[in-house]
Design an enzyme around this catalytic site. Structure first.
Site, PDB file in Angstrom:
ATOM      1  N   ARG A 127      45.787  29.076  56.938  1.00 42.10           N
ATOM      2  CA  ARG A 127      45.641  30.517  56.674  1.00 42.10           C
ATOM      3  C   ARG A 127      46.734  31.048  55.749  1.00 42.10           C
ATOM      4  NH1 ARG A 127      44.706  30.177  62.081  1.00 42.10           N
ATOM      5  NH2 ARG A 127      42.498  30.260  62.607  1.00 42.10           N
ATOM      6  N   LYS A 149      44.371  37.133  42.534  1.00 42.79           N
ATOM      7  CA  LYS A 149      42.991  36.651  42.669  1.00 42.79           C
ATOM      8  C   LYS A 149      43.024  35.129  42.582  1.00 42.79           C
ATOM      9  CE  LYS A 149      40.016  40.351  40.942  1.00 42.79           C
ATOM     10  NZ  LYS A 149      39.026  40.712  39.909  1.00 42.79           N
ATOM     11  N   GLU A 191      42.726  38.626  25.419  1.00 42.04           N
ATOM     12  CA  GLU A 191      43.126  39.426  26.591  1.00 42.04           C
ATOM     13  C   GLU A 191      44.327  40.311  26.251  1.00 42.04           C
ATOM     14  OE1 GLU A 191      41.375  39.581  29.267  1.00 42.04           O
ATOM     15  OE2 GLU A 191      40.319  37.678  29.552  1.00 42.04           O
ATOM     16  N   LYS A 233      49.744  44.537  33.663  1.00 45.00           N
ATOM     17  CA  LYS A 233      48.912  43.979  34.731  1.00 45.00           C
ATOM     18  C   LYS A 233      49.519  44.317  36.093  1.00 45.00           C
ATOM     19  CE  LYS A 233      45.868  41.064  36.760  1.00 45.00           C
ATOM     20  NZ  LYS A 233      45.132  39.827  36.620  1.00 45.00           N
ATOM     21  N   GLU A 243      40.905  45.838  43.977  1.00 50.06           N
ATOM     22  CA  GLU A 243      39.811  46.338  43.141  1.00 50.06           C
ATOM     23  C   GLU A 243      38.861  47.221  43.944  1.00 50.06           C
ATOM     24  OE1 GLU A 243      38.533  43.339  40.288  1.00 50.06           O
ATOM     25  OE2 GLU A 243      36.712  44.478  39.893  1.00 50.06           O
ATOM     26  N   ARG A 248      41.688  48.697  38.781  1.00 53.99           N
ATOM     27  CA  ARG A 248      41.669  47.268  38.437  1.00 53.99           C
ATOM     28  C   ARG A 248      40.427  46.919  37.617  1.00 53.99           C
ATOM     29  NH1 ARG A 248      44.307  42.334  41.975  1.00 53.99           N
ATOM     30  NH2 ARG A 248      43.917  40.780  40.386  1.00 53.99           N
ATOM     31  N   ASN A 252      38.117  44.870  33.183  1.00 52.89           N
ATOM     32  CA  ASN A 252      36.816  44.304  32.782  1.00 52.89           C
ATOM     33  C   ASN A 252      36.341  44.792  31.423  1.00 52.89           C
ATOM     34  OD1 ASN A 252      36.541  42.761  35.053  1.00 52.89           O
ATOM     35  ND2 ASN A 252      35.515  44.371  36.210  1.00 52.89           N
ATOM     36  N   HIS A 255      34.210  42.615  29.244  1.00 51.56           N
ATOM     37  CA  HIS A 255      33.772  41.487  30.065  1.00 51.56           C
ATOM     38  C   HIS A 255      32.307  41.547  30.474  1.00 51.56           C
ATOM     39  CE1 HIS A 255      37.979  40.547  30.067  1.00 51.56           C
ATOM     40  NE2 HIS A 255      37.853  39.543  30.901  1.00 51.56           N
ATOM     41  N   HIS A 259      30.987  38.179  29.777  1.00 51.77           N
ATOM     42  CA  HIS A 259      30.529  37.271  30.843  1.00 51.77           C
ATOM     43  C   HIS A 259      29.101  36.792  30.589  1.00 51.77           C
ATOM     44  CE1 HIS A 259      33.600  38.738  34.052  1.00 51.77           C
ATOM     45  NE2 HIS A 259      34.009  37.631  33.462  1.00 51.77           N
ATOM     46  N   HIS A 272      36.593  31.698  27.214  1.00 53.01           N
ATOM     47  CA  HIS A 272      36.496  33.018  27.832  1.00 53.01           C
ATOM     48  C   HIS A 272      36.904  34.127  26.835  1.00 53.01           C
ATOM     49  CE1 HIS A 272      36.674  36.076  30.921  1.00 53.01           C
ATOM     50  NE2 HIS A 272      37.949  36.325  30.623  1.00 53.01           N
TER      51      HIS A 272
HETATM   52  N1  NAD Z   1      42.725  34.755  38.842  1.00 46.98           N
HETATM   53  C1  NAD Z   1      42.526  35.612  37.879  1.00 46.98           C
HETATM   54  O1  NAD Z   1      42.842  36.807  37.972  1.00 46.98           O
HETATM   55  C2  NAD Z   1      41.908  35.105  36.610  1.00 46.98           C
HETATM   56  C3  NAD Z   1      41.890  35.924  35.475  1.00 46.98           C
HETATM   57  C4  NAD Z   1      41.362  35.407  34.293  1.00 46.98           C
HETATM   58  C5  NAD Z   1      40.848  34.106  34.268  1.00 46.98           C
HETATM   59  N2  NAD Z   1      40.869  33.350  35.400  1.00 46.98           N
HETATM   60  C6  NAD Z   1      40.357  31.972  35.396  1.00 46.98           C
HETATM   61  O2  NAD Z   1      41.185  31.182  34.555  1.00 46.98           O
HETATM   62  C7  NAD Z   1      40.439  30.062  34.076  1.00 46.98           C
HETATM   63  C8  NAD Z   1      40.704  29.861  32.611  1.00 46.98           C
HETATM   64  O3  NAD Z   1      42.083  29.641  32.433  1.00 46.98           O
HETATM   65  P1  NAD Z   1      42.703  29.124  31.056  1.00 46.98           P
HETATM   66  O4  NAD Z   1      42.120  29.877  29.940  1.00 46.98           O
HETATM   67  O5  NAD Z   1      44.174  29.133  31.248  1.00 46.98           O
HETATM   68  O6  NAD Z   1      42.100  27.665  30.905  1.00 46.98           O
HETATM   69  P2  NAD Z   1      42.472  26.248  31.568  1.00 46.98           P
HETATM   70  O7  NAD Z   1      43.232  26.416  32.821  1.00 46.98           O
HETATM   71  O8  NAD Z   1      41.211  25.486  31.625  1.00 46.98           O
HETATM   72  O9  NAD Z   1      43.432  25.604  30.464  1.00 46.98           O
HETATM   73  C9  NAD Z   1      42.925  25.317  29.197  1.00 46.98           C
HETATM   74  C10 NAD Z   1      43.325  23.916  28.725  1.00 46.98           C
HETATM   75  O10 NAD Z   1      44.676  23.930  28.278  1.00 46.98           O
HETATM   76  C11 NAD Z   1      45.419  22.871  28.881  1.00 46.98           C
HETATM   77  N3  NAD Z   1      46.805  23.359  28.951  1.00 46.98           N
HETATM   78  C12 NAD Z   1      47.301  24.249  29.826  1.00 46.98           C
HETATM   79  N4  NAD Z   1      48.559  24.548  29.487  1.00 46.98           N
HETATM   80  C13 NAD Z   1      48.886  23.815  28.406  1.00 46.98           C
HETATM   81  C14 NAD Z   1      50.038  23.710  27.584  1.00 46.98           C
HETATM   82  N5  NAD Z   1      51.112  24.477  27.790  1.00 46.98           N
HETATM   83  N6  NAD Z   1      50.007  22.845  26.545  1.00 46.98           N
HETATM   84  C15 NAD Z   1      48.885  22.112  26.283  1.00 46.98           C
HETATM   85  N7  NAD Z   1      47.759  22.192  27.007  1.00 46.98           N
HETATM   86  C16 NAD Z   1      47.760  23.041  28.051  1.00 46.98           C
HETATM   87  C17 NAD Z   1      44.718  22.653  30.194  1.00 46.98           C
HETATM   88  O11 NAD Z   1      44.977  21.381  30.704  1.00 46.98           O
HETATM   89  C18 NAD Z   1      43.263  22.844  29.795  1.00 46.98           C
HETATM   90  O12 NAD Z   1      42.744  21.681  29.233  1.00 46.98           O
HETATM   91  C19 NAD Z   1      38.985  30.345  34.394  1.00 46.98           C
HETATM   92  O13 NAD Z   1      38.582  29.522  35.457  1.00 46.98           O
HETATM   93  C20 NAD Z   1      38.986  31.819  34.821  1.00 46.98           C
HETATM   94  O14 NAD Z   1      37.990  32.098  35.783  1.00 46.98           O
HETATM   95  C21 NAD Z   1      41.399  33.827  36.552  1.00 46.98           C
HETATM   96 ZN    ZN Z   2      39.215  37.928  31.117  1.00 46.10          ZN
END
Ligand code: NAD
Ligand code: ZN
Length: 373
Positions: A127, A149, A191, A233, A243, A248, A252, A255, A259, A272
């Site tokens: 938990r 999140k 973003e 943020k 949210e 919050r 979006n 988005h 999306h 994205h």
């Molecule tokens: N929790 C939230 O509030 C929130 C908000 C926005 C997005 N997300 C989520 O985030 C995810 C996307 O994240 P992302 O865009 O960071 O993509 P990702 O985590 O897939 O990373 C992209 C690629 O870059 C590589 N990488 C990461 N750091 C690196 C570095 N410093 N040097 C070289 N390569 C590197 C990773 O291994 C991967 O192949 C989605 O699943 C999305 O749903 C979550």
């Molecule tokens: Zn986004």
């Protein structure tokens, strides 16, 4: 070793769930000491992906070892398709086999996929064990790592399983962005531009003036941008942690159509941020029709997105397909989809009902406008 003045410490003020966000250059080596200061000790799992761990694992492990942590590195496979319960199940197995306890910690080292997956494992094991986010993509530093999140995808849809679970610390070392593939950096930049539109006209102006330097990443401006977006943020999360209000949801902006395009492309065709860039241009056009967003400002946004290298054409899907997809969005009400639309730079309206015909007009405009250079 950088001095303290080379970093910026912000606070996400959520009472007992509050935590610092530290942004700086070359600060990965301070992780152990900073976790200690947060009262963390004992067992820690460093959850990462092979590529990221290869680049930054040593520095993180060394820093944790110096601060007397008992370290278990755990690698998960790369890719959105592995952000699922199977990966989490595998993490539980390995954490339990290593005798993790309620007082143990997880460090998520990587982009949003690692942060979300490791975050959900931390939120759900016993938990909730301590979570520390060490984001290494621009998207994760300015968005995913802050705000609590966490979660994974289900075969029925993205991010369907998860929780609000705040980390104990976020450490963003902007030098890790130097190794990020250009396409990922650009995706994160969408973003950043979004924060300018929804919350800060001065940030928007700063990006306009320093775009090339930011894209080449070797610039003190990147630290400034990451800390400014983190501050924005944090401020949004403080006002509306779960949210449940209308704050919050402002995140979006861009988005709704974003999306829809991402999902039509099976989450493989567009990053994205690339989808969000198209969505922002469409929302800005809708804003110029429905919420008084100035035509000249619409023009400024479109120009910046194009200069940043985004293709603003909505792609191979026809308008009705895209609109049908936006209806699957959570924000549908009485057959109108609620959009976040801009009134001016730094000012957006959260819940504007948009008819299918208005959305269709915006998409048609984008098809014509997106093709122009
Ligand atoms: N929790 C939230 O509030 C929130 C908000 C926005 C997005 N997300 C989520 O985030 C995810 C996307 O994240 P992302 O865009 O960071 O993509 P990702 O985590 O897939 O990373 C992209 C690629 O870059 C590589 N990488 C990461 N750091 C690196 C570095 N410093 N040097 C070289 N390569 C590197 C990773 O291994 C991967 O192949 C989605 O699943 C999305 O749903 C979550
Ligand atoms: Zn986004």
């Amino acid at each position: 070793m950088p001095s303290l003045s080379d970093r910026k410490t912000l606070h996400v003020d959520l009472g007992v769930r509050g935590y610092p966000v530290i942004v700086g250059e070359g600060i990965l080596g301070d992780l152990g000491m900073l976790m200690h200061r947060q009262g963390l000790s004992g067992k820690v799992a460093v959850i990462s992906q092979p590529g990221v761990f290869e680049l930054y694992g040593d520095r993180v492990v060394h820093s944790l070892r110096e601060a007397d942590f008992d370290i278990t590195p755990l690698l998960i496979p790369e890719g959105e398709e592995h952000k699922n319960l199977q990966t989490v199940e595998d993490l539980y197995d390995r954490l339990l086999a290593a005798h993790f306890e309620r007082s143990s910690s997880i460090v998520a080292l990587g982009g949003g996929c690692v942060g979300d997956t490791a975050g959900w494992a931390a939120a759900s094991l016993y938990r909730g064990i301590h979570l520390v986010q060490v984001p290494t993509t621009l998207l994760a530093q300015v968005d995913a790592a802050i705000g609590g999140k966490v979660g994974v995808n289900h075969s029925a849809g993205k991010n369907l399983i998860g929780a609000f679970y705040q980390p104990r610390l976020v450490l963003s070392d902007v030098t890790t962005l130097h190794t990020l593939p250009e396409r990922e950096l650009r995706s994160g930049l969408a973003e950043v531009i979004k924060y300018g539109v929804i919350r800060s006209s001065s940030l928007f102006g700063f990006i306009e003036q320093n775009l090339e330097a930011l894209l080449s990443c070797h610039h003190a401006g990147m630290q400034l941008v990451v800390s400014e977006c983190s501050r924005l943020k944090a401020d949004i999360v403080q006002q509306d942690e779960r949210e449940s209000g209308t704050v919050r949801v402002l995140l979006n902006f861009g988005h709704t159509i974003g999306h829809a395009l991402e999902s039509l492309g099976g989450y493989r065709q567009l990053r994205h941020g690339e989808a969000v860039a198209v969505g922002m241009a469409a929302a800005a056009r809708l804003g110029s029709r429905l919420t008084g967003f100035d035509e000249a400002d619409l023009d400024r946004l479109v120009r910046l997105l194009k200069r940043a290298g985004f293709k603003l054409d909505p792609g191979p899907w026809d308008e009705s397909e895209i609109i049908a997809q936006t209806h699957r969005d959570k924000k549908v009400h009485r057959n109108r989809v609620n959009y976040v639309l801009p009134r001016a730079f730094g000012e957006v309206e959260p819940m504007v009902p948009v008819s299918d015909e208005e959305a269709r007009q915006a998409l048609l405009w984008l098809r014509a406008e997106g093709g122009k250079s």
